[in-house]
Design a protein around this motif. Sequence first.
Motif, PDB file in Angstrom:
ATOM      1  N   THR A  32      46.040  47.032  27.797  1.00  9.53           N
ATOM      2  CA  THR A  32      45.846  47.182  29.234  1.00  9.53           C
ATOM      3  C   THR A  32      44.392  47.547  29.493  1.00  9.53           C
ATOM      4  O   THR A  32      43.867  48.487  28.886  1.00  9.53           O
ATOM      5  CB  THR A  32      46.758  48.278  29.808  1.00  9.53           C
ATOM      6  N   VAL A  72      41.392  49.188  31.406  1.00  9.96           N
ATOM      7  CA  VAL A  72      41.190  50.347  32.275  1.00  9.96           C
ATOM      8  C   VAL A  72      39.730  50.465  32.681  1.00  9.96           C
ATOM      9  O   VAL A  72      39.404  50.535  33.860  1.00  9.96           O
ATOM     10  CB  VAL A  72      41.660  51.646  31.581  1.00  9.96           C
ATOM     11  N   LEU A  73      38.837  50.473  31.706  1.00  6.46           N
ATOM     12  CA  LEU A  73      37.409  50.642  31.972  1.00  6.46           C
ATOM     13  C   LEU A  73      36.681  49.302  31.855  1.00  6.46           C
ATOM     14  O   LEU A  73      37.176  48.380  31.200  1.00  6.46           O
ATOM     15  CB  LEU A  73      36.810  51.646  30.983  1.00  6.46           C
ATOM     16  N   PHE A  91      38.333  46.723  37.591  1.00  7.52           N
ATOM     17  CA  PHE A  91      39.719  47.213  37.514  1.00  7.52           C
ATOM     18  C   PHE A  91      40.676  46.255  38.198  1.00  7.52           C
ATOM     19  O   PHE A  91      41.729  45.902  37.653  1.00  7.52           O
ATOM     20  CB  PHE A  91      39.816  48.601  38.148  1.00  7.52           C
ATOM     21  N   ARG A 110      47.107  43.453  32.228  1.00  7.25           N
ATOM     22  CA  ARG A 110      47.735  43.752  30.943  1.00  7.25           C
ATOM     23  C   ARG A 110      48.159  42.452  30.275  1.00  7.25           C
ATOM     24  O   ARG A 110      48.535  41.492  30.964  1.00  7.25           O
ATOM     25  CB  ARG A 110      48.954  44.654  31.147  1.00  7.25           C
ATOM     26  N   ARG A 112      46.406  42.522  37.748  1.00  4.72           N
ATOM     27  CA  ARG A 112      46.738  43.557  38.729  1.00  4.72           C
ATOM     28  C   ARG A 112      46.943  42.965  40.119  1.00  4.72           C
ATOM     29  O   ARG A 112      47.635  43.545  40.949  1.00  4.72           O
ATOM     30  CB  ARG A 112      45.630  44.613  38.764  1.00  4.72           C
TER      31      ARG A 112
END
Length: 443
Positions: free
Chosen positions: A154, A156-157, A194, A199, A212
């Motif tokens: 996944t 994230v950053l 982001f 994922r 997302r």
Amino acid sequence: MLQRTATRAHGDTSEVSELRDLRVQLEGGLEVVEAAIERYRVLTAALQKRRWKAKLRLQPAVLEAAHLAESSLPEALAPLRKRAEREPEGTGTASGIARAFEAARTALEAALARRLPMEAGASLEQRLARLRAVALRPLPLPPGENEQRLLEGTAVLPPFGVSLFVVSLCVALARFATPWAAVLLLALTLVVTFLRSGRYWLTNERVLWQPRQGDPVEVRLASLGEGQISYNLFTNSVTVGRPAITLRHVPRAGELAALLSIRRRKEFHGAAATQDFRRPVAVLPAFRTKPGDYRQDEMPDGLMVLRPDFIAYLPNASAALLLDTITEPVDGKERPAWARRDRVSVSLSLLVDQLLLLPEARMDAMLRKLATHRFGYGSASSLLWSPAEVACAFGVGTTLELSRDDVLLYWDRLSWQQHQEAARVIALWPRPEGSPEAAPVKR
């Protein structure tokens, strides 16, 4: 005022009476047209939304009914248009309904052309059929219990390359402009990366991407052809398939791309996800030199694979080219030896690890093929030895030497696990009667 009210009431009564007469005359055809107008408007409104597929999935009956009704609409429209032609200056009820139908249909066709472009001559029925296939197709589900997961992650950053570039810009902005501009740029980068990421899951059959923002998509590994995988190191993104699907800013993107390049090939179909530790095999780093000539290099020269009936030594080389050598192209086209089929880097250790997941007979065949491959000019050759022709010696827990003629393969940093795996395989090698299992190393 009373007169105007009476006139308006008389007009409304006249329109209602005309509409009632029209319904009777068209014998149910008007209801068909009115229902089509309402469906067209609902579909047009949904197609204008950003998440239009999700909107359409909430009302599948409308889309299905619109598609199925297209074939019966001409029969209902013909008498309505004839009635409208007899009305003076197009001011009657039939003319108004016909205009409303054409306006709703035109708006729907424009929305469909924007979302799902097709050839110029495509009918509305064909466009609705495609819309139905795209919007109402079952969405792929996350891997179930019966699927073997190879890799998942996944985001994230932001990826390191993007982060380094943006931080450099922020430092420049803070120094030469204003700190607030640097803060704004940093915040914008975090938000954009982001929202664009998501994922992923890689199984032995497919890669599944859940962004997302948007619907999940999957690509079957067996459907991937030559050159349909690429990796962007700067953005940590992997592009897969035709049409292309981009997995943006994902962790372990290089490993994901390499696994996709390996697992898409038919020789790796049916490979397991984890190694069968009951299988006698040992993979060790190795230095290649002459007997008695020991080096203090940090990096080994290659890998040696120990099996009960053979020893394979593979020098460090472009594993992507090795992968192309031992597998057949999907399209059957021959390519130059230096041309890689996928724009992806593959490490030798990862390639060997994946070979160990194949059924045993296929694993041995492909390892032998690798060990007999002729590398390019100036490169050290691979080796394929029979255990019966090799002198084997263990050191005091940390060294293993294999020698034949004037070639020595050794590794002097054996871990406890590597020692156990190697000893297990060596115990199965044929030895002359009365010979020790492995002579100690004398350095």
